[in-house]
Design a protein around this motif. Structure first.
Motif: not given
Length: 326
Positions: A20-26, A149-161, A55-63
């Protein structure tokens, strides 16, 4: 809307595994910027987190997926921000993270990758050379390669923005997104065009690193031999075909901006918003500066995507901006 590789259900599910520290940013309107830009401007601030970028929005999904499947080793190539994010996400899940970067990468970014406990291998050449080396390490060691960008998790993590943008019942009508490899642009663009298709998605790239913009305009992959920009976070030369296909679906326009405009945008964000940002994060402001008539009367959201910047370089750039004001 035509199909992209992204899936709206997976994007919503991503919010449940991202710290959650990476979510709901100002997200806020910055009135102080508006007299100099001639339009209403809101900022989506993606820097107030432990890795100082989106970037951590995507790496959180990957990890999270790696940890669930018992995979413990992972490698990526990075200009700096992805590496920091993967190191942070991996450390919390006991993953063995290796980051490959160019020796020319921003020193502050490299230092933070090391500080977060990742292995760091430096290569001669640019980011594309680092991508080749990371792929070779993955093959030799049989470990997971994370390709931004190729790994869909990085795109879908960013998509939460994008979810956070459209869930605010927006009064804005335009979203300006930094364009590099394409994870941020395709992620945010997918959500916006799915849930609020009336909003315009404009991608912004430096004139000195134009490969993805040229590819979008020509509707085919266009590569370049080199890059020449201070915006290291978006300085790619070889667009990924699958990412371009997604971008063609979700982007309404892709524009190129000059280095002087990027620096002027950084200075405006410092002077009028109190924000120290890296060059990639000022691309949206640069786009407005270069085409005020286009944005006049609009309410624009720009995503401030990172602030991992070398302090000495930042002072040089901002000093130049004070001499060459727009």
């Amino acid at each position: 809307m035509r199909q992209t590789r992204l899936d709206s259900a997976r994007i919503r599910a991503a919010r449940r595994v991202i710290n959650p520290i990476f979510l709901d940013t100002p997200l806020y309107r910055c009135v102080a910027l508006e007299p100099g830009l001639g339009c209403a401007v809101s900022i989506k601030l993606e820097t107030a987190n432990p890795v100082r970028s989106f970037k951590a929005r995507g790496t959180e999904v990957v990890a999270s997926l790696l940890a669930d499947h018992g995979s413990r080793a992972v490698v990526c190539a990075s200009a700096g921000n992805l590496g920091q994010a993967l190191a942070w996400s991996g450390r919390g899940r006991d993953l063995d993270v290796t980051v490959v970067a160019s020796r020319c990468a921003t020193r502050a970014k490299l230092d933070r990758i090391r500080a977060l406990g990742a292995g760091l291998e430096l290569v001669d050449g640019d980011h594309e050379t680092a991508r080749e080396r990371a792929a070779a390490i993955a093959r030799m060691n049989g470990i997971r390669l994370v390709e931004d960008s190729l790994d869909i998790e990085t795109c879908e993590g960013a998509a939460t923005i994008g979810l956070e943008l459209v869930n605010t019942a927006p009064s804005f009508d335009t979203v300006l997104v930094a364009l590099g490899g394409g994870a941020l642009a395709t992620g945010v663009g997918h959500v916006v065009k799915t849930l609020a298709p009336e909003l315009e998605v404009i991608c912004v790239q430096p004139l000195g690193a134009p490969a993805m913009t040229h590819s979008w305009r020509q509707r085919r992959v266009v590569t370049t031999d080199s890059t020449d920009t201070i915006a290291d976070g978006v300085a790619g030369r070889r667009p990924i075909p699958a990412v371009l296909d997604d971008l063609l679906v979700v982007a309404d326009d892709a524009v190129l901006v000059q280095e002087a405009s990027i620096i002027a945008g950084m200075r405006m964000l410092l002077d009028h918003a109190g924000l120290v940002v890296e060059p990639s994060a000022a691309l949206g402001i640069a786009a407005i500066l270069e085409d005020r008539d286009r944005f006049a009367g609009r309410h624009v959201v720009t995503i401030v995507c990172g602030n991992n910047v070398d302090v000495d370089a930042y002072h040089r750039w901002i000093g130049a901006a004070s001499i060459h004001r727009f």
